[in-house]
Structure formats: structure tokens, C-alpha cells
Design an enzyme around this catalytic site. Structure first.
Site, short mmCIF file in Angstrom:
data_model
loop_
_atom_site.label_atom_id
_atom_site.label_comp_id
_atom_site.label_asym_id
_atom_site.label_seq_id
_atom_site.Cartn_x
_atom_site.Cartn_y
_atom_site.Cartn_z
N ASN A 9 73.28 97.95 -0.69
CA ASN A 9 72.94 97.28 -1.74
C ASN A 9 74.23 96.64 -2.14
O ASN A 9 75.08 97.29 -2.57
CB ASN A 9 72.30 98.17 -2.88
CG ASN A 9 72.27 97.53 -4.14
OD1 ASN A 9 72.45 96.37 -4.45
ND2 ASN A 9 72.22 98.36 -5.35
N LYS A 11 74.83 94.60 -4.54
CA LYS A 11 74.79 94.39 -6.02
C LYS A 11 75.25 92.97 -6.25
O LYS A 11 75.03 92.09 -5.76
CB LYS A 11 75.72 95.57 -6.73
CG LYS A 11 75.17 96.82 -6.14
CD LYS A 11 75.82 98.03 -6.99
CE LYS A 11 75.32 99.29 -6.70
NZ LYS A 11 75.63 100.53 -7.40
N HIS A 96 66.32 100.26 -9.85
CA HIS A 96 67.62 100.68 -9.57
C HIS A 96 68.06 101.13 -10.90
O HIS A 96 67.87 100.43 -11.87
CB HIS A 96 68.59 99.56 -9.05
CG HIS A 96 70.10 100.14 -8.83
ND1 HIS A 96 71.17 100.47 -9.32
CD2 HIS A 96 70.47 100.59 -7.43
CE1 HIS A 96 71.99 101.14 -8.89
NE2 HIS A 96 71.69 101.20 -7.74
N GLU A 98 70.80 100.86 -12.38
CA GLU A 98 71.57 99.73 -13.19
C GLU A 98 70.35 98.69 -13.91
O GLU A 98 70.66 98.30 -15.25
CB GLU A 98 72.56 99.10 -12.28
CG GLU A 98 73.64 99.79 -12.08
CD GLU A 98 74.24 99.70 -10.62
OE1 GLU A 98 73.95 98.47 -9.90
OE2 GLU A 98 75.08 100.40 -10.17
N GLU A 168 68.54 108.37 -6.39
CA GLU A 168 69.89 108.33 -6.62
C GLU A 168 70.47 108.76 -8.33
O GLU A 168 69.97 108.14 -9.22
CB GLU A 168 70.33 106.64 -6.71
CG GLU A 168 69.85 105.99 -5.71
CD GLU A 168 70.43 104.65 -5.51
OE1 GLU A 168 71.32 104.32 -4.48
OE2 GLU A 168 70.29 103.86 -6.38
N GLY A 174 78.43 104.95 -7.73
CA GLY A 174 79.94 104.43 -7.96
C GLY A 174 81.15 105.14 -8.74
O GLY A 174 81.73 104.79 -8.99
N SER A 214 77.54 107.29 -4.15
CA SER A 214 78.88 107.31 -3.29
C SER A 214 78.76 108.10 -2.03
O SER A 214 79.68 108.83 -1.46
CB SER A 214 79.50 108.22 -4.28
OG SER A 214 79.82 107.75 -5.61
N GLY A 235 76.15 101.42 -1.85
CA GLY A 235 76.50 100.47 -2.79
C GLY A 235 77.98 99.98 -2.03
O GLY A 235 77.95 99.18 -1.01
P1 PGA Z 1 77.25 103.60 -4.63
O1 PGA Z 1 76.24 103.03 -5.11
O2 PGA Z 1 77.26 103.75 -3.17
O3 PGA Z 1 78.50 102.51 -4.84
O4 PGA Z 1 77.58 104.96 -5.36
C1 PGA Z 1 74.54 103.47 -4.69
C2 PGA Z 1 73.63 102.54 -5.38
O5 PGA Z 1 73.85 102.13 -6.56
O6 PGA Z 1 72.69 102.07 -4.67
#
Ligand code: PGA
Length: 251
Positions: A9, A11, A96, A98, A168, A174, A214, A235
Site C-alpha cells: 500500500n 498510500k 483502511h 486511515e 491492522e 507506521g 510495521s 506500507g
Molecule cells: P506500515 O503500514 O507498514 O507503514 O505500518 C501498513 C498499512 O497501513 O497498510
């Protein structure tokens, strides 16, 4: 046998030149990827066609990060599931954290998106996961159950079989903090159980449940080694081809 999947992803990262360059780096490395893993890259909408062209003679498929909850019409700035499908994209991320947190997407809205995605033959990657305070209150099982049941449980068996789920935990996205492999396994197993209760064992055994938050080449192997973890939604580490490959090859 359920599929092992690694989805990147991106983003809201990369301009078009950077996106193409990342796709070309992946294409260079693709012959070193673990063949048993389905690999999906999920760039911003604006990049989808160019990224598909850059990856045209590879097995990597391309998805979208979101779709509208309405079919078409006067919804300025929205992108419909049909538009995404018309690019021949394969997957769409729905729900997601977010999107849930910053754009007020409720389970009810996400349910509409899931149905439109399925109607257009896109595979939804439906995200769920608790916030830190919800885990601290030991409410994470309930939160995830509500997200999954309200978002997905009015689908028919046939529809539900097409879904990919991504667990997640919001506190791991993140942040550099990953759920422990045991924490991931515990909740993935629980998700499979609630699916089995609703749709039966066969369907629940065949649904891929990805972990996200992460994931890095250094921790992917331990997490993917757990029985109910079928891959990852990645991500930050999806923005470097070498790191993404490290995760794909961590199975
Ligand atoms: P991240 O994001 O690997 O940067 O933690 C994962 C995601 O939000 O899909």
C-alpha cells in the site's frame, strides 16, 4: 488451500516518475520473488495505468486504495469501483484505518463499498483493527468482530469467499511497533473462528487474512510463520523494492 499474499500500500506517496521508477525496480527483481506468493502493488489512483504498463509482463497485479460508496454521479472527487475495474486493476483496499479515522468511514459506508467492488469484480481487501486504547481496555476482539460483522456479514457465501481480510492494529501502523507474532496469531485465529461461525469452516479456512502494521524484512518471517497469518499489507516497506522483496521472500 488459501493464498499467500503480499500487498504493498503506497498510500499518498510517490509522484508519477517516482512511482514508475519503483515499479520498474520491482520488475527487475521479480525473477527473485517467491513464486508461491501473490504480489499486489497498490499505488495512488493517478498512477494505476502507468504502473500497470510498467509491470505488464510480470505476475504482479495492481490495485487501488479506496473506492466510492456510490455507483456514479455527482460526487466530485470520488473514484468509482467501476472506474477502477475498467483499468483492469485487481484489488481495492476498503476500510483502511486511515480512511476510518480521517475520513469518517463507518462500517455501514464500507459495506456499500465492498458490495460495489464485488459487483465490479474487484477483490476487496477489507481492513480491520483496534486502536491502542481499545487494546489496552482489552476490547480488541469486540472491535474487530463489529468491524467484520457490520462490514461483511450480509454478503452471500459466494460473495464472502472473494474477500481478503487485513488485520491492522492501528497502534502498529507506521509506528515501528509491530504486533508480536503471538498477538497477530491470536486475533487472526479469532477472525477465522467468527467467519466459521457465520459461513462455515470451509469458507473460513479458505479466506486469506493478512497482517499489517510495521512489517519489515526483519520481522516478516516470524509473523508469516504463524498458522493463521497468510501474508501482509505493507506500507512504508513497500516503498523500497528491495525491502518489499525481502518481505515477499520471508515466507
Ligand atoms: P506500515 O503500514 O507498514 O507503514 O505500518 C501498513 C498499512 O497501513 O497498510
Amino acid at each position: 488451500m488459501r493464498k499467500q499474499i503480499v500487498a504493498g500500500n503506497w498510500k499518498m506517496n510517490t509522484n508519477i516518475a517516482e512511482g514508475i521508477s519503483l515499479a520498474l525496480d520491482l520488475r527487475e527483481l521479480e525473477n527473485q520473488f517467491n513464486n508461491n506468493v501473490e504480489v499486489i502493488v497498490i499505488p495512488p489512483f493517478t498512477h494505476i495505468t502507468e504502473i500497470m504498463n510498467a509491470l505488464s509482463d510480470t505476475n504482479i497485479t495492481v490495485g487501488a486504495q479506496n473506492c466510492a460508496a456510490e455507483e456514479k454521479g455527482a460526487y466530485t472527487g470520488e473514484v468509482s469501483a467501476e472506474m477502477i475495474a475498467s483499468l483492469e486493476a485487481s484489488h481495492v483496499i476498503i476500510g483502511h484505518s486511515e480512511r476510518r479515522a480521517y475520513y469518517g468511514e463507518t462500517n455501514e459506508i464500507l459495506n456499500k463499498k465492498v458490495k460495489l467492488a464485488l459487483k465490479n469484480n474487484l477483490t476487496p481487501i477489507y481492513c480491520c483493527g483496534e486502536k491502542l486504547e481499545e487494546r489496552e481496555a482489552e476490547n480488541h476482539f469486540n472491535v474487530v468482530k463489529t468491524q467484520i460483522s457490520e462490514g461483511l456479514f450480509d454478503l452471500s457465501e459466494k460473495e464472502f469467499s472473494k474477500i481478503v481480510i487485513a488485520y491492522e492494529p492501528v497502534w502498529a501502523i507506521g509506528t515501528g511497533v509491530t504486533a508480536s507474532p503471538e498477538q497477530a496469531q491470536e486475533i487472526h485465529k479469532y477472525i477465522r473462528e467468527i467467519i466459521a461461525e457465520k459461513y462455515g469452516k470451509e469458507i473460513s479456512e479458505n479466506i486469506s487474512i493478512l497482517y499489517g502494521g510495521s512489517v519489515k524484512p526483519s520481522n516478516a518471517n516470524e509473523i508469516f510463520g504463524k498458522a493463521d497469518v497468510d501474508g501482509g499489507l505493507i506500507g512504508g516497506a513497500a516503498l523500497k523494492a528491495e525491502d518489499f522483496m525481502g518481505i515477499i521472500n520471508a515466507f
